[in-house]
Write an enzyme that holds these catalytic residues in place. Structure first.
Site, PDB file in Angstrom:
ATOM      1  N   LYS A  18       0.829  -1.214   0.000  1.00 54.80           N
ATOM      2  CA  LYS A  18       0.000   0.000   0.000  1.00 54.80           C
ATOM      3  C   LYS A  18       0.864   1.265   0.000  1.00 54.80           C
ATOM      4  O   LYS A  18       0.678   2.158  -0.825  1.00 54.80           O
ATOM      5  CB  LYS A  18      -0.944   0.009   1.219  1.00 54.80           C
ATOM      6  CG  LYS A  18      -1.903  -1.175   1.264  1.00 54.80           C
ATOM      7  CD  LYS A  18      -2.823  -1.112   2.467  1.00 54.80           C
ATOM      8  CE  LYS A  18      -2.135  -1.255   3.802  1.00 54.80           C
ATOM      9  NZ  LYS A  18      -1.563  -2.598   4.064  1.00 54.80           N
ATOM     10  N   ARG A  94     -10.662  -0.226   8.484  1.00 55.13           N
ATOM     11  CA  ARG A  94     -10.232  -1.601   8.719  1.00 55.13           C
ATOM     12  C   ARG A  94     -11.288  -2.413   9.442  1.00 55.13           C
ATOM     13  O   ARG A  94     -11.008  -3.528   9.876  1.00 55.13           O
ATOM     14  CB  ARG A  94      -8.963  -1.596   9.577  1.00 55.13           C
ATOM     15  CG  ARG A  94      -7.701  -1.383   8.767  1.00 55.13           C
ATOM     16  CD  ARG A  94      -6.510  -1.377   9.715  1.00 55.13           C
ATOM     17  NE  ARG A  94      -5.403  -2.101   9.170  1.00 55.13           N
ATOM     18  CZ  ARG A  94      -4.329  -1.505   8.646  1.00 55.13           C
ATOM     19  NH1 ARG A  94      -4.247  -0.203   8.583  1.00 55.13           N
ATOM     20  NH2 ARG A  94      -3.347  -2.224   8.179  1.00 55.13           N
ATOM     21  N   ARG A 129      11.651  -5.282   4.860  1.00 54.86           N
ATOM     22  CA  ARG A 129      11.330  -3.850   4.742  1.00 54.86           C
ATOM     23  C   ARG A 129      12.240  -2.989   5.618  1.00 54.86           C
ATOM     24  O   ARG A 129      12.530  -3.325   6.767  1.00 54.86           O
ATOM     25  CB  ARG A 129       9.881  -3.584   5.144  1.00 54.86           C
ATOM     26  CG  ARG A 129       9.622  -2.059   5.241  1.00 54.86           C
ATOM     27  CD  ARG A 129       8.187  -1.679   5.256  1.00 54.86           C
ATOM     28  NE  ARG A 129       7.430  -2.439   6.227  1.00 54.86           N
ATOM     29  CZ  ARG A 129       6.108  -2.471   6.248  1.00 54.86           C
ATOM     30  NH1 ARG A 129       5.410  -1.785   5.377  1.00 54.86           N
ATOM     31  NH2 ARG A 129       5.478  -3.197   7.150  1.00 54.86           N
ATOM     32  N   ARG A 158      10.620  -1.117  11.360  1.00 55.38           N
ATOM     33  CA  ARG A 158       9.440  -0.852  12.195  1.00 55.38           C
ATOM     34  C   ARG A 158       9.365  -1.843  13.344  1.00 55.38           C
ATOM     35  O   ARG A 158       9.716  -2.998  13.190  1.00 55.38           O
ATOM     36  CB  ARG A 158       8.178  -0.952  11.334  1.00 55.38           C
ATOM     37  CG  ARG A 158       7.570   0.392  11.050  1.00 55.38           C
ATOM     38  CD  ARG A 158       6.525   0.324  10.002  1.00 55.38           C
ATOM     39  NE  ARG A 158       5.418  -0.565  10.334  1.00 55.38           N
ATOM     40  CZ  ARG A 158       4.341  -0.704   9.557  1.00 55.38           C
ATOM     41  NH1 ARG A 158       4.256  -0.010   8.437  1.00 55.38           N
ATOM     42  NH2 ARG A 158       3.368  -1.518   9.901  1.00 55.38           N
ATOM     43  N   ARG A 169      -0.719  -9.548  12.819  1.00 57.13           N
ATOM     44  CA  ARG A 169      -1.356  -8.523  11.983  1.00 57.13           C
ATOM     45  C   ARG A 169      -2.203  -9.172  10.891  1.00 57.13           C
ATOM     46  O   ARG A 169      -3.288  -8.680  10.568  1.00 57.13           O
ATOM     47  CB  ARG A 169      -0.285  -7.601  11.374  1.00 57.13           C
ATOM     48  CG  ARG A 169       0.292  -6.626  12.388  1.00 57.13           C
ATOM     49  CD  ARG A 169       1.682  -6.151  12.051  1.00 57.13           C
ATOM     50  NE  ARG A 169       1.763  -5.449  10.789  1.00 57.13           N
ATOM     51  CZ  ARG A 169       2.900  -5.218  10.130  1.00 57.13           C
ATOM     52  NH1 ARG A 169       4.047  -5.667  10.628  1.00 57.13           N
ATOM     53  NH2 ARG A 169       2.879  -4.563   9.011  1.00 57.13           N
TER      54      ARG A 169
HETATM   55  P1  AP5 Z   1       4.752  -1.493   1.875  1.00 63.20           P
HETATM   56  O1  AP5 Z   1       4.454  -0.660   0.699  1.00 63.20           O
HETATM   57  O2  AP5 Z   1       5.464  -0.867   3.028  1.00 63.20           O
HETATM   58  O3  AP5 Z   1       3.426  -2.273   2.366  1.00 63.20           O
HETATM   59  P2  AP5 Z   1       2.125  -1.756   3.145  1.00 63.20           P
HETATM   60  O4  AP5 Z   1       0.962  -2.452   2.547  1.00 63.20           O
HETATM   61  O5  AP5 Z   1       2.102  -0.283   3.224  1.00 63.20           O
HETATM   62  O6  AP5 Z   1       2.436  -2.434   4.536  1.00 63.20           O
HETATM   63  P3  AP5 Z   1       2.168  -1.998   6.032  1.00 63.20           P
HETATM   64  O7  AP5 Z   1       2.935  -2.997   6.864  1.00 63.20           O
HETATM   65  O8  AP5 Z   1       2.473  -0.563   6.247  1.00 63.20           O
HETATM   66  O9  AP5 Z   1       0.683  -2.278   6.205  1.00 63.20           O
HETATM   67  P4  AP5 Z   1      -0.041  -2.554   7.516  1.00 63.20           P
HETATM   68  O10 AP5 Z   1      -1.433  -2.525   7.073  1.00 63.20           O
HETATM   69  O11 AP5 Z   1       0.392  -3.778   8.219  1.00 63.20           O
HETATM   70  O12 AP5 Z   1       0.486  -1.405   8.475  1.00 63.20           O
HETATM   71  P5  AP5 Z   1      -0.101  -0.014   8.927  1.00 63.20           P
HETATM   72  O13 AP5 Z   1       1.027   0.907   9.075  1.00 63.20           O
HETATM   73  O14 AP5 Z   1      -1.234   0.399   8.072  1.00 63.20           O
HETATM   74  O15 AP5 Z   1       5.613  -2.752   1.342  1.00 63.20           O
HETATM   75  C1  AP5 Z   1       6.124  -3.708   2.220  1.00 63.20           C
HETATM   76  C2  AP5 Z   1       7.542  -4.108   1.765  1.00 63.20           C
HETATM   77  O16 AP5 Z   1       7.454  -4.766   0.503  1.00 63.20           O
HETATM   78  C3  AP5 Z   1       8.483  -2.929   1.544  1.00 63.20           C
HETATM   79  O17 AP5 Z   1       9.767  -3.300   1.941  1.00 63.20           O
HETATM   80  C4  AP5 Z   1       8.430  -2.680   0.033  1.00 63.20           C
HETATM   81  O18 AP5 Z   1       9.646  -2.142  -0.459  1.00 63.20           O
HETATM   82  C5  AP5 Z   1       8.193  -4.081  -0.506  1.00 63.20           C
HETATM   83  N1  AP5 Z   1       7.357  -4.079  -1.699  1.00 63.20           N
HETATM   84  C6  AP5 Z   1       6.229  -3.356  -1.934  1.00 63.20           C
HETATM   85  N2  AP5 Z   1       5.698  -3.649  -3.129  1.00 63.20           N
HETATM   86  C7  AP5 Z   1       6.509  -4.600  -3.685  1.00 63.20           C
HETATM   87  C8  AP5 Z   1       6.475  -5.326  -4.923  1.00 63.20           C
HETATM   88  N3  AP5 Z   1       5.495  -5.133  -5.816  1.00 63.20           N
HETATM   89  N4  AP5 Z   1       7.435  -6.240  -5.140  1.00 63.20           N
HETATM   90  C9  AP5 Z   1       8.438  -6.461  -4.230  1.00 63.20           C
HETATM   91  N5  AP5 Z   1       8.514  -5.803  -3.050  1.00 63.20           N
HETATM   92  C10 AP5 Z   1       7.559  -4.883  -2.776  1.00 63.20           C
HETATM   93  O19 AP5 Z   1      -0.691  -0.371  10.346  1.00 63.20           O
HETATM   94  C11 AP5 Z   1       0.148  -0.699  11.435  1.00 63.20           C
HETATM   95  C12 AP5 Z   1      -0.664  -0.920  12.685  1.00 63.20           C
HETATM   96  O20 AP5 Z   1      -1.353   0.309  13.031  1.00 63.20           O
HETATM   97  C13 AP5 Z   1      -1.784  -1.959  12.594  1.00 63.20           C
HETATM   98  O21 AP5 Z   1      -1.296  -3.257  12.874  1.00 63.20           O
HETATM   99  C14 AP5 Z   1      -2.771  -1.451  13.654  1.00 63.20           C
HETATM  100  O22 AP5 Z   1      -2.348  -1.825  14.948  1.00 63.20           O
HETATM  101  C15 AP5 Z   1      -2.661   0.041  13.531  1.00 63.20           C
HETATM  102  N6  AP5 Z   1      -3.660   0.611  12.586  1.00 63.20           N
HETATM  103  C16 AP5 Z   1      -3.430   1.096  11.334  1.00 63.20           C
HETATM  104  N7  AP5 Z   1      -4.575   1.506  10.759  1.00 63.20           N
HETATM  105  C17 AP5 Z   1      -5.563   1.290  11.668  1.00 63.20           C
HETATM  106  C18 AP5 Z   1      -6.977   1.476  11.658  1.00 63.20           C
HETATM  107  N8  AP5 Z   1      -7.641   1.977  10.599  1.00 63.20           N
HETATM  108  N9  AP5 Z   1      -7.674   1.122  12.763  1.00 63.20           N
HETATM  109  C19 AP5 Z   1      -7.052   0.601  13.852  1.00 63.20           C
HETATM  110  N10 AP5 Z   1      -5.724   0.392  13.908  1.00 63.20           N
HETATM  111  C20 AP5 Z   1      -4.989   0.714  12.834  1.00 63.20           C
END
Ligand code: AP5
Length: 222
Positions: A18, A94, A129, A158, A169
């Site tokens: 994402k 979510r 990552r 992270r 997660r």
């Molecule tokens: P990346 O682009 O970083 O992936 P991402 O989908 O953004 O992953 P996140 O881990 O940030 O998502 P998440 O939903 O777990 O975390 P969030 O911060 O939202 O890519 C990942 C890796 O792959 C990178 O190294 C990249 O370089 C590589 N990559 C990308 N695309 C590629 C490709 N095509 N090919 C090869 N490699 C590739 O949430 C974190 C925490 O916050 C949650 O667990 C929760 O506790 C809380 N939280 C967040 N939102 C909410 C909400 N709405 N409500 C309640 N709690 C919430």
């Protein structure tokens, strides 16, 4: 009249790409990127009361309570820049209650992009990552390595990016994903996220171009 700015939600499992796609989308479309996880990590870094509470949930891979998340995202969405340039909402909603909160405020996206990535790939992406704390840019040791040694030496990881935590997660994701998808079924574009990031972006770019053209037709400017 002039078409309204684009409103986009991007969703997908942890590490589905994402944030990576949001970098590419904002470069081309100039939308305001609003990432729930980034907003929460900023609170954690500031050691605010909300941040301290949020971190307890994030470390367990669970959803942070709505009392913290819903207002935070809503306020960012309603700011003038988001309203003028359009927005790209990442990691929200979510749960069905978070989706309902958006609907209650009359906030509805034009398109809901769903990144579809297989589970073994997700784990590999999480553990490799790295983040540049200076630029906020997302790297991967294998797939998007840093451009030079200076950047490489300052990359951070992270706190929830371990194999053990990503399993938690993923479990939270599976518990909630269907309820969110059902809200946006009619505007969902499913994208194959297993491919290289440029190929994933090409699919998203085509979908957004299509939505933009539809809107121009509907607003009478074409
Ligand atoms: P990346 O682009 O970083 O992936 P991402 O989908 O953004 O992953 P996140 O881990 O940030 O998502 P998440 O939903 O777990 O975390 P969030 O911060 O939202 O890519 C990942 C890796 O792959 C990178 O190294 C990249 O370089 C590589 N990559 C990308 N695309 C590629 C490709 N095509 N090919 C090869 N490699 C590739 O949430 C974190 C925490 O916050 C949650 O667990 C929760 O506790 C809380 N939280 C967040 N939102 C909410 C909400 N709405 N409500 C309640 N709690 C919430």
């Amino acid at each position: 009249g002039k078409a309204e700015p684009l409103k986009v939600i991007i969703s997908g499992a942890p590490a589905s790409g994402k944030g990576t796609q949001c970098e590419l989308i904002t470069q081309k479309y100039g939308l305001v990127h609003i990432a729930a996880g980034d907003l929460l990590r900023a609170e954690v870094a500031a050691a605010s009361e909300n941040g301290k509470l949020a971190k307890e949930y994030m470390e367990k891979g669970e959803l942070v309570p709505n009392e913290i998340v819903v207002m935070m995202v809503k306020e960012r969405l309603l700011q003038p820049d988001s309203q003028q340039r359009g927005w790209l909402l990442d990691g929200y909603p979510r749960s069905s209650s978070q989706a309902a909160a958006l609907e209650d405020y009359g906030i509805r996206p034009d398109v809901f992009i769903l990144l579809d990535v297989s589970e073994d790939i997700l784990v590999e992406r999480v553990v490799g990552r790295r983040l540049d704390p200076l630029t906020g840019k997302i790297y991967h040791l294998k797939y998007s390595p840093p451009e030079n040694d200076e950047i490489a030496s300052r990359l951070t990881q992270r706190f929830d990016d371990t194999e053990e935590k990503v399993k938690l997660r993923l479990r939270t994701h599976h518990q909630n994903v269907d309820a969110v998808l059902s809200v946006y079924k009619d505007i969902t574009v499913k994208v194959n996220g297993n491919e290289a990031k440029e190929h994933v972006f090409a699919q998203i770019d085509a979908a957004l171009t299509h939505v933009g053209e539809q809107r121009k037709v509907n607003s009478g400017s074409l």
